[in-house]
Design an enzyme around this catalytic site. Structure first.
Site, mmCIF file in Angstrom:
data_model
loop_
_atom_site.group_PDB
_atom_site.id
_atom_site.type_symbol
_atom_site.label_atom_id
_atom_site.label_comp_id
_atom_site.label_asym_id
_atom_site.label_seq_id
_atom_site.Cartn_x
_atom_site.Cartn_y
_atom_site.Cartn_z
ATOM 1 N N GLU A 81 0.822 -1.204 0.000
ATOM 2 C CA GLU A 81 0.000 0.000 0.000
ATOM 3 C C GLU A 81 0.860 1.260 0.000
ATOM 4 O O GLU A 81 0.398 2.340 0.380
ATOM 5 C CB GLU A 81 -0.959 -0.034 1.191
ATOM 6 C CG GLU A 81 -1.987 -1.154 1.034
ATOM 7 C CD GLU A 81 -2.986 -1.223 2.172
ATOM 8 O OE1 GLU A 81 -4.191 -1.292 1.874
ATOM 9 O OE2 GLU A 81 -2.565 -1.217 3.335
ATOM 10 N N TYR A 127 -11.040 17.361 20.751
ATOM 11 C CA TYR A 127 -9.789 16.756 20.299
ATOM 12 C C TYR A 127 -9.926 16.075 18.952
ATOM 13 O O TYR A 127 -8.965 16.005 18.180
ATOM 14 C CB TYR A 127 -9.252 15.789 21.358
ATOM 15 C CG TYR A 127 -8.532 16.519 22.454
ATOM 16 C CD1 TYR A 127 -7.193 16.883 22.313
ATOM 17 C CD2 TYR A 127 -9.201 16.901 23.619
ATOM 18 C CE1 TYR A 127 -6.531 17.585 23.302
ATOM 19 C CE2 TYR A 127 -8.546 17.605 24.609
ATOM 20 C CZ TYR A 127 -7.207 17.948 24.451
ATOM 21 O OH TYR A 127 -6.562 18.665 25.427
#
Length: 219
Positions: A81, A127
């Protein structure tokens, strides 16, 4: 010819990749030989985890060292990948590292038919906004299909993270630690999203998201 790690100029980066890879694996964020990590080097090349390597058992000396054109210089053959990483780096010259996992809750979200393909997970926490931001869904392609790289390339310039349908997240950061933290935040927020499905949760407002994005730019 053997590689003597103590002489290698990227010693600390190699150790960091191996240490953080083991941390991700040990906590179940990826399994088997799935998942891969890359770091951009100062000379324009990359360090990358090898193909069929388990992130929990990486050998720092055998990490793939690629030149600035993506050709292998030393170490084992890079992840198959590799093209996903290269597609992200091409569009994000400011990014220093990329993490791609098959983390369970993120993959689960990628399989849901009702998710918004432009923004898979709502802004549930500060966050998540600070470390991930908007998360677009990349349509499903068979693993290794070059069209998947093209699809990622089309989104990476505007987004530091993308979610591959029925596959998993690809997350860029200014350095490896930042990319790992963002990947962990994405997985935890995916878990929250799944827990809250059907509960009509209260997310952050557009104004709250805008304030966070202005105060905490990602990379």
């Amino acid at each position: 010819m053997s590689i003597h790690l103590h002489r290698h100029p990227q010693n600390s980066l190699r150790e960091q990749i191996s240490t953080l890879g083991k941390s991700l694996f040990d906590r179940g964020l990826t399994m088997g030989s799935s998942g891969n990590i890359s770091v951009r080097l100062d000379d324009g090349g990359w360090l990358m985890t090898p193909t069929n390597a388990c992130l929990g058992r990486l050998d720092p000396a055998r990490l793939s060292h690629l030149d600035n054109s993506g050709q292998l210089i030393s170490g084992d053959k890079p992840t198959k990948e590799q093209f996903l990483h290269m597609a992200m780096y091409e569009e994000r010259p400011q990014s220093g590292a990329i993490v791609h996992l098959h983390s369970t809750h993120s993959v689960a979200v990628s399989c849901l038919p009702e998710v918004d393909p432009c923004d898979c997970i709502p802004p549930l926490t500060a966050y998540y906004v600070m470390r991930v931001g908007k998360l677009p869904l990349v349509p499903y392609y068979i693993p290794g299909d070059p069209k998947l790289g093209d699809a990622v390339r089309g989104l990476a310039g505007k987004h530091s993270a993308v979610l591959l349908a029925n596959h998993g997240p690809v997350v860029a950061g200014k350095n490896l630690e930042a990319a790992v933290y963002a990947t962990e935040e994405l997985e935890e927020t995916a878990k929250l999203y799944l827990l809250l499905r059907g509960e009509n949760p209260r997310g952050l407002t557009q104004e709250q998201v805008a304030e966070l994005e202005a105060r905490f730019p990602r990379d």
